[in-house]
Scaffold this motif. Sequence first.
Motif, short mmCIF file in Angstrom:
data_model
loop_
_atom_site.label_atom_id
_atom_site.label_comp_id
_atom_site.label_asym_id
_atom_site.label_seq_id
_atom_site.Cartn_x
_atom_site.Cartn_y
_atom_site.Cartn_z
N GLU A 76 43.46 14.96 27.44
CA GLU A 76 42.44 15.23 26.42
C GLU A 76 41.01 15.13 26.81
O GLU A 76 40.19 15.99 26.44
CB GLU A 76 42.87 14.98 25.16
N GLN A 80 37.84 17.54 27.09
CA GLN A 80 36.69 17.28 26.28
C GLN A 80 35.19 17.18 27.11
O GLN A 80 34.15 17.68 26.98
CB GLN A 80 36.75 16.01 25.55
N HIS A 100 52.03 16.05 25.31
CA HIS A 100 50.80 16.31 24.70
C HIS A 100 50.15 17.32 25.24
O HIS A 100 49.16 17.91 24.87
CB HIS A 100 49.91 14.95 25.48
N ASN A 103 49.01 19.77 22.05
CA ASN A 103 47.73 19.02 21.64
C ASN A 103 46.64 19.48 22.60
O ASN A 103 45.63 19.81 22.19
CB ASN A 103 47.74 17.25 21.72
N CYS A 104 46.78 19.60 23.71
CA CYS A 104 45.89 20.21 24.71
C CYS A 104 45.39 21.59 24.35
O CYS A 104 44.20 21.93 24.65
CB CYS A 104 46.19 19.79 26.12
N GLN A 106 45.84 22.94 21.73
CA GLN A 106 45.14 23.06 20.28
C GLN A 106 43.61 22.81 20.51
O GLN A 106 42.90 23.41 20.03
CB GLN A 106 45.68 22.44 19.43
N LEU A 107 43.43 21.82 21.38
CA LEU A 107 42.25 21.31 21.66
C LEU A 107 41.20 22.32 22.50
O LEU A 107 40.33 22.70 21.94
CB LEU A 107 42.07 20.01 22.62
N VAL A 108 41.73 23.11 23.29
CA VAL A 108 41.01 24.19 23.98
C VAL A 108 41.02 25.34 22.92
O VAL A 108 39.70 25.98 23.19
CB VAL A 108 42.20 24.70 25.23
N ASP A 110 40.51 25.09 19.66
CA ASP A 110 39.31 24.34 18.86
C ASP A 110 38.08 24.57 19.59
O ASP A 110 36.95 24.78 18.83
CB ASP A 110 39.91 23.11 18.35
N LEU A 111 38.08 24.30 20.82
CA LEU A 111 36.65 24.22 21.36
C LEU A 111 36.32 25.50 21.88
O LEU A 111 35.27 25.67 22.58
CB LEU A 111 36.75 23.26 22.59
#
Length: 241
Positions: A76, A80, A100, A103-104, A106-108, A110-111
Motif C-alpha cells: 500500500e 501511495q 492485502h 486492499n491494494c 481498492q486503494l488504486v 480510490d486514487l
Amino acid sequence: MILNPIDKYYQKHAYKVRTISDEMADYLSKTREVSRDKYLVLDNWQNDEDFCYTPITNDKTVFGYVGSVNAHSNTELIIQAFAKANLPDSELRIFEGGNHKDNCLQLVKDLDLKNVLFDVVEKKQVPDVQSKVNVLVLALPTGNGGLCLPSKMTSYMLSGRPVLASVEKSATTRYIQEADCGISVQPDNVDTLAAAFRKFVAMTIEEQNRLGKNSRVFAEERLMKKSCLPKVVEALCGEIK
C-alpha cells in the motif's frame, strides 16, 4: 526464552556458524556471547540459471513489485508513493497475490490510478516478468528485514535491474550502496519514496541500464551458488584438516 541457553551452547561449541549477513552475525555474536570470528557470513543464493541479464528497452519507466501482497510487503505504501509522485507517463506493475491484494485494488480505485496494473505469475515466470520492467521495488515496514537480505532483493539483483528499496538500515541498503545499483530510502515514508520514484523517471535509459548491470555483476560475485558454495566447502575442509 527457554531455548536460548541451548542455542547459545551449540553456537559456542560449533566449529563455524553460518549466517546470512554481517548484521545477523554481529547480533548473534553479541546476544550469544560468541566470538565474532566463529561466524561464516554467506548470503542465501537462488537458482541463478533461471535468470539472465538483458538491457532495459522500454520507452517509459516501468516499475515492478513481484512478491506476496501482505502487511509485511508494505505494498500500500508503494502505491501511495507512486500516486504522490504523479508520473502519468510511467507504470507500476504489481505481481502475485496475498491477503492485502483487495486492499491494494481498492486503494488504486480510490486514487483513480490508471497506470497501476495487477497480475499473478507462476514462480517459473518471475525471471521473465522482472526482465520486462525498468526498476524493481521493495518496501518493508520498520522493524522488518534489518538482519538479513530478503530473497526478493536477491531475485531482483539476479534480474539485472535497478532496485528501489524503502527499508531501514540493513544488508539491503548496504548492498545497494556497495553495488551502486539503485536508491534506498527510509521505511514508512511516502514522501521520500515518492521522491525516489521521480529520480528514476528523471534518469536516462543509459543510467538505468548502468545501475541494472551493476546489480547483476554484484549478484554474480556475491549471490550465486558458484560464488557462495566454495566458501562453505573451504570452511568444512578447514575443520577436517
